[in-house]
Design an enzyme around this catalytic site. Structure first.
Site, PDB file in Angstrom:
ATOM      1  N   ASN A 127       0.659  -1.185   0.054  1.00  0.00           N
ATOM      2  CA  ASN A 127       0.049   0.099   0.273  1.00  0.00           C
ATOM      3  C   ASN A 127       0.464   1.404   0.159  1.00  0.00           C
ATOM      4  OD1 ASN A 127      -2.079   2.528   0.794  1.00  0.00           O
ATOM      5  ND2 ASN A 127      -2.705   0.541   1.979  1.00  0.00           N
ATOM      6  N   THR A 128       1.109   1.660  -1.600  1.00  0.00           N
ATOM      7  CA  THR A 128       2.258   2.640  -1.348  1.00  0.00           C
ATOM      8  C   THR A 128       1.948   4.058  -0.665  1.00  0.00           C
ATOM      9  OG1 THR A 128       1.210   3.880  -3.508  1.00  0.00           O
ATOM     10  CG2 THR A 128       3.579   1.475  -3.468  1.00  0.00           C
ATOM     11  N   CYS A 129       0.601   4.256  -0.138  1.00  0.00           N
ATOM     12  CA  CYS A 129      -0.063   4.679   0.246  1.00  0.00           C
ATOM     13  C   CYS A 129       0.596   5.615   2.072  1.00  0.00           C
ATOM     14  CB  CYS A 129      -1.579   5.715  -0.186  1.00  0.00           C
ATOM     15  SG  CYS A 129      -1.825   5.903  -1.037  1.00  0.00           S
ATOM     16  N   ILE A 130       0.181   4.388   2.471  1.00  0.00           N
ATOM     17  CA  ILE A 130       1.473   4.652   3.426  1.00  0.00           C
ATOM     18  C   ILE A 130       2.895   3.859   3.402  1.00  0.00           C
ATOM     19  CG2 ILE A 130      -1.251   4.432   4.187  1.00  0.00           C
ATOM     20  CD1 ILE A 130      -1.288   1.855   4.855  1.00  0.00           C
TER      21      ILE A 130
END
Length: 160
Positions: A127-130
């Site tokens: 999950n690249t956003c986090i």
């Protein structure tokens, strides 16, 4: 040419001045500014090791702390043996950025790894956003390496 560069520099200074106090820009070299904006392309395993947080979903009650210690040992051994390009691919897969921030304080969010329940058949996901990697608790270091390499070399992406 000189007047054109001066005009462009003035525009850049004015734009950055809206976000970064001018006193913070004084004395910075072009390389300093590049590092602040783009980060460092050299992936420091030691820095990643220091800041990465782990969450062990494969052992929620933390009844087997040796399992977490073994996973960390395997993971960092695999990362240390990666080429510079593979480390960049790992960081890109993990965070969607091919570079590390210039300073430890600039890591937002802090990279983390969630260890999922055992499965030698699933690939790691991210999950690249986090800045979070999800990695199953594999039965061996060689399976961890193989699955991680497949995941970071995959060109496509999507929502899971």
């Amino acid at each position: 040419v000189v007047s054109t560069q001066s005009t462009e520099s003035s525009g850049i200074n004015a734009e950055y001045g809206d976000v970064i106090p001018r006193s913070r820009l004084a004395g910075l070299t072009a390389e300093d500014l590049r590092l602040i904006l783009n980060g460092s392309g050299e992936i420091s395993v030691d820095l990643l090791r220091q800041i990465t947080q782990f969450n062990n979903e494969s052992d929620p009650g933390n009844e087997n702390p040796e399992k977490l210690a073994r996973f960390k040992k395997w993971f960092w051994a695999v990362v240390e043996r990666m080429s510079a390009t593979e480390r960049q691919e790992l960081v890109y897969f993990w965070t969607s950025s091919p570079a590390l921030p210039a300073t430890e304080e600039a890591f937002q969010p802090v990279p983390s790894i969630t260890i999922r329940p055992s499965s030698d058949h699933q690939l790691p996901t991210a999950n690249t956003c986090i800045s979070r990697l999800y990695i199953p608790s594999y039965s061996s270091k060689s399976i961890l390496k193989a699955k991680l390499m497949i995941a970071i070399k995959t060109e496509g992406f999507g929502f899971v």
